[in-house]
Design a protein around this motif. Sequence first.
Motif, PDB file in Angstrom:
ATOM      1  N   TYR A  39       0.949  -1.448  -0.044  1.00 17.44           N
ATOM      2  CA  TYR A  39       0.119   0.003  -0.288  1.00 17.44           C
ATOM      3  C   TYR A  39       0.998   1.374   0.021  1.00 17.44           C
ATOM      4  N   ILE A  40       1.953   1.349   0.662  1.00 15.20           N
ATOM      5  CA  ILE A  40       2.742   2.450   1.065  1.00 15.20           C
ATOM      6  C   ILE A  40       3.760   2.792   0.107  1.00 15.20           C
ATOM      7  N   ASP A  95       9.412  -8.167  -3.949  1.00 12.50           N
ATOM      8  CA  ASP A  95       7.970  -8.522  -3.258  1.00 12.50           C
ATOM      9  C   ASP A  95       7.707  -9.941  -3.382  1.00 12.50           C
ATOM     10  N   LYS A  96       7.032 -10.695  -2.704  1.00 11.13           N
ATOM     11  CA  LYS A  96       6.438 -11.854  -3.065  1.00 11.13           C
ATOM     12  C   LYS A  96       5.199 -11.842  -3.851  1.00 11.13           C
ATOM     13  N   PHE A  97       4.612 -10.641  -4.238  1.00 13.51           N
ATOM     14  CA  PHE A  97       3.423 -10.577  -4.997  1.00 13.51           C
ATOM     15  C   PHE A  97       3.958  -9.885  -6.092  1.00 13.51           C
ATOM     16  N   ASP A  98       3.448 -10.043  -7.356  1.00 19.40           N
ATOM     17  CA  ASP A  98       3.860  -9.607  -8.625  1.00 19.40           C
ATOM     18  C   ASP A  98       3.167  -8.555  -9.382  1.00 19.40           C
ATOM     19  N   SER A  99       1.990  -7.887  -8.428  1.00 21.64           N
ATOM     20  CA  SER A  99       1.266  -7.011  -9.080  1.00 21.64           C
ATOM     21  C   SER A  99       2.027  -5.738  -8.766  1.00 21.64           C
ATOM     22  N   VAL A 100       3.011  -5.308  -9.523  1.00 18.14           N
ATOM     23  CA  VAL A 100       3.905  -4.288  -9.443  1.00 18.14           C
ATOM     24  C   VAL A 100       4.035  -3.168 -10.665  1.00 18.14           C
ATOM     25  N   GLY A 101       2.992  -3.284 -11.374  1.00 12.01           N
ATOM     26  CA  GLY A 101       2.826  -2.317 -12.764  1.00 12.01           C
ATOM     27  C   GLY A 101       3.099  -1.208 -12.278  1.00 12.01           C
ATOM     28  N   ILE A 102       3.114  -0.488 -11.288  1.00 10.77           N
ATOM     29  CA  ILE A 102       3.562   1.026 -10.750  1.00 10.77           C
ATOM     30  C   ILE A 102       4.993   1.234 -11.205  1.00 10.77           C
TER      31      ILE A 102
END
Length: 318
Positions: A18-19, A39-46
């Motif tokens: 979030y931050i 990150d363990k999650f790959d939702s990093v399109g930012i």
Amino acid sequence: MSTINTGKTYGLIGVAGYIAPRHIHAIKETGGHLCAALDKFDSVGILDRYFPEASFFLEPERFDRYLYKRQRQGNPLDFISICSPNYLHDAHIRMALRNGSAAICEKPLVLNPWNVDALEQLENDTGQKVYNLLQLRLHPAIAALKKRVDQATPDKIYDIDLTYITSRGKWYHESWKGEKTKSGGIATNIGIHFFDMLQWIFGEPEQNTVHIHQADQGAGFLQLKKARIRWFLSLNFNDIPQAAKERGLQTYRSISVDGEEVDFSSGFTDLHTLSYQHILNGEGFGLHDTKPSISIVHEIRNLEPKGLTGDFHPLLRQ
């Protein structure tokens, strides 16, 4: 804010959180370059918006190897920004320092005051620094309040009511935030920046009483050198005052000093960027600055709640 290239290099742990976008924006705005993220999650399109060339890692072991190789080549990252869950901050700070980088960490820096002491030793061993983002200290309204208190007669004691209600859904309690051993509980997870700000302005603690301490609500009384503070923290939408609900607000924050409201509802937008600039200017907040508030919330977490006795927050009457 200047965007002149400072040449500073960064890694970021917790980039899907979030931050993290505030940190990525701050790195960009202060002229830095994000070289790698974890990150363990790959939702990093930012990352595409700011630093599309940044290396991305799903496993901390591979990220650690990347940092190690850079250090061995004489080119360690200047900073590692840490936006991971609270209980992992200590380990991730250590990863940064051992690999030749300074650490910039979200609040709470760590969960226990003795962890601060151990990190101080690691600072000495590695020659690297740990910075904690205590951005409320940079808020204009809060800085003005500190100046007012500093200029008042030394023996003046202020009466303060702190109220912070930020609505959270059922997901909160199913995530790491809902586990006290991982988040530190409500006073640590959502209250740490307020307790830091208050002790920074009004001095060291003299008495700490907890009236209630539940998963979604906490309240107590904190006596500081220059202030008597009744505090109330909540994740429950029902606790938001009716007037604020009618305005469609999901979050309510209030600090009254001797009955006078301190308005700091705005001015939060660029505080992370300002915090990064302060660090680059050699004015960042370090271990010595952050330990008092960590000690306060650690004590709150371990005190036995006394119920509605003594001087308690007026919202508890409801």
